[in-house]
Design a protein around this motif. Structure first.
Motif, mmCIF file in Angstrom:
data_model
loop_
_atom_site.group_PDB
_atom_site.id
_atom_site.type_symbol
_atom_site.label_atom_id
_atom_site.label_comp_id
_atom_site.label_asym_id
_atom_site.label_seq_id
_atom_site.Cartn_x
_atom_site.Cartn_y
_atom_site.Cartn_z
ATOM 1 N N ASN A 155 19.479 58.040 54.470
ATOM 2 C CA ASN A 155 18.258 58.108 53.663
ATOM 3 C C ASN A 155 17.239 57.071 54.126
ATOM 4 O OD1 ASN A 155 19.178 60.223 52.099
ATOM 5 N ND2 ASN A 155 19.966 58.895 50.485
ATOM 6 N N ALA A 156 17.712 55.880 54.491
ATOM 7 C CA ALA A 156 16.805 54.843 54.979
ATOM 8 C C ALA A 156 16.136 55.274 56.284
ATOM 9 C CB ALA A 156 17.561 53.527 55.180
ATOM 10 N N GLU A 157 16.881 55.914 57.175
ATOM 11 C CA GLU A 157 16.301 56.379 58.448
ATOM 12 C C GLU A 157 15.295 57.500 58.220
ATOM 13 O OE1 GLU A 157 16.574 55.047 61.543
ATOM 14 O OE2 GLU A 157 17.599 53.474 60.431
ATOM 15 N N VAL A 158 15.584 58.397 57.295
ATOM 16 C CA VAL A 158 14.632 59.467 56.976
ATOM 17 C C VAL A 158 13.346 58.855 56.420
ATOM 18 C CG1 VAL A 158 14.187 61.420 55.426
ATOM 19 C CG2 VAL A 158 16.357 61.268 56.647
ATOM 20 N N ALA A 159 13.483 57.857 55.545
ATOM 21 C CA ALA A 159 12.303 57.191 54.981
ATOM 22 C C ALA A 159 11.485 56.516 56.080
ATOM 23 C CB ALA A 159 12.728 56.165 53.929
ATOM 24 N N LYS A 160 12.152 55.841 57.017
ATOM 25 C CA LYS A 160 11.432 55.208 58.134
ATOM 26 C C LYS A 160 10.669 56.251 58.943
ATOM 27 C CE LYS A 160 14.696 51.427 58.940
ATOM 28 N NZ LYS A 160 15.690 50.906 59.885
ATOM 29 N N GLY A 161 11.305 57.386 59.177
ATOM 30 C CA GLY A 161 10.649 58.453 59.934
ATOM 31 C C GLY A 161 9.417 58.990 59.217
ATOM 32 N N LEU A 162 9.517 59.176 57.910
ATOM 33 C CA LEU A 162 8.370 59.655 57.139
ATOM 34 C C LEU A 162 7.231 58.647 57.160
ATOM 35 C CD1 LEU A 162 10.235 61.188 54.075
ATOM 36 C CD2 LEU A 162 8.971 62.433 55.839
ATOM 37 N N ILE A 163 7.557 57.376 57.050
ATOM 38 C CA ILE A 163 6.528 56.332 57.086
ATOM 39 C C ILE A 163 5.868 56.286 58.458
ATOM 40 C CG2 ILE A 163 6.184 53.828 57.021
ATOM 41 C CD1 ILE A 163 8.416 53.826 54.810
ATOM 42 N N GLY A 203 5.667 58.693 60.689
ATOM 43 C CA GLY A 203 4.847 59.899 60.843
ATOM 44 C C GLY A 203 3.534 59.809 60.096
ATOM 45 N N THR A 204 3.564 59.236 58.911
ATOM 46 C CA THR A 204 2.349 59.069 58.122
ATOM 47 C C THR A 204 1.386 58.105 58.805
ATOM 48 O OG1 THR A 204 3.567 59.511 56.081
ATOM 49 C CG2 THR A 204 1.452 58.373 55.860
ATOM 50 N N ARG A 205 1.928 57.010 59.345
ATOM 51 C CA ARG A 205 1.080 56.049 60.064
ATOM 52 C C ARG A 205 0.437 56.691 61.287
ATOM 53 N NH1 ARG A 205 5.164 50.996 59.662
ATOM 54 N NH2 ARG A 205 4.475 50.246 57.625
ATOM 55 N N ILE A 206 1.199 57.490 62.011
ATOM 56 C CA ILE A 206 0.664 58.156 63.200
ATOM 57 C C ILE A 206 -0.439 59.126 62.811
ATOM 58 C CG2 ILE A 206 1.234 59.842 65.007
ATOM 59 C CD1 ILE A 206 3.956 58.369 65.245
ATOM 60 N N ALA A 207 -0.206 59.898 61.750
ATOM 61 C CA ALA A 207 -1.229 60.848 61.298
ATOM 62 C C ALA A 207 -2.492 60.118 60.863
ATOM 63 C CB ALA A 207 -0.673 61.705 60.153
ATOM 64 N N ALA A 208 -2.349 59.028 60.124
ATOM 65 C CA ALA A 208 -3.516 58.264 59.676
ATOM 66 C C ALA A 208 -4.251 57.655 60.864
ATOM 67 C CB ALA A 208 -3.084 57.166 58.700
ATOM 68 N N GLY A 209 -3.502 57.121 61.821
ATOM 69 C CA GLY A 209 -4.128 56.557 63.017
ATOM 70 C C GLY A 209 -4.890 57.602 63.808
ATOM 71 N N GLY A 210 -4.317 58.783 63.920
ATOM 72 C CA GLY A 210 -5.002 59.875 64.619
ATOM 73 C C GLY A 210 -6.272 60.298 63.909
ATOM 74 N N TYR A 211 -6.215 60.340 62.594
ATOM 75 C CA TYR A 211 -7.394 60.719 61.816
ATOM 76 C C TYR A 211 -8.517 59.701 62.016
ATOM 77 C CZ TYR A 211 -10.367 61.908 57.871
ATOM 78 O OH TYR A 211 -11.444 62.241 57.090
#
Length: 102
Positions: A34-42, A44-52
């Protein structure tokens, strides 16, 4: 967002614990997964925000450059002043984009 690895909505049940694992080890495994899934979601969100932010910075910088060129109407002195303003914005936008790498 589609799941890369399908996951159940329940924690590891006794029958889902890998062979040779105790209940405690199964619980630890579930917690770590669960901790690794949470890290992945975070991440991915940072990458999407950076791209935007990067996309908006690129579009806005290009728009301001074109507008400065148009407004200067061939006057070199006016062009230099307006390009200075565009350069200042570009440095600001660069700083904002760079924050995503930290």
């Amino acid at each position: 967002m589609a799941n890369i690895i399908p996951r159940s909505n329940t924690s590891l049940a006794s029958n889902q614990i890998p062979e040779g694992f105790s209940k405690r080890e199964g619980a630890d495994l579930s917690r770590l997964q669960n901790a690794e899934v949470a890290k992945g979601l975070i991440t991915g969100t940072r990458i999407a925000a950076g791209g935007y932010v990067t996309g908006i910075a690129l579009q806005t910088t290009a728009m301001l450059s074109r507008e400065a060129q148009f407004q200067s109407d061939g006057d070199e002195r006016t062009s230099a002043r307006l390009e200075h303003i565009v350069d200042a914005f570009t440095m600001y936008a660069t700083g904002e984009v760079a924050q995503f790498g930290q």
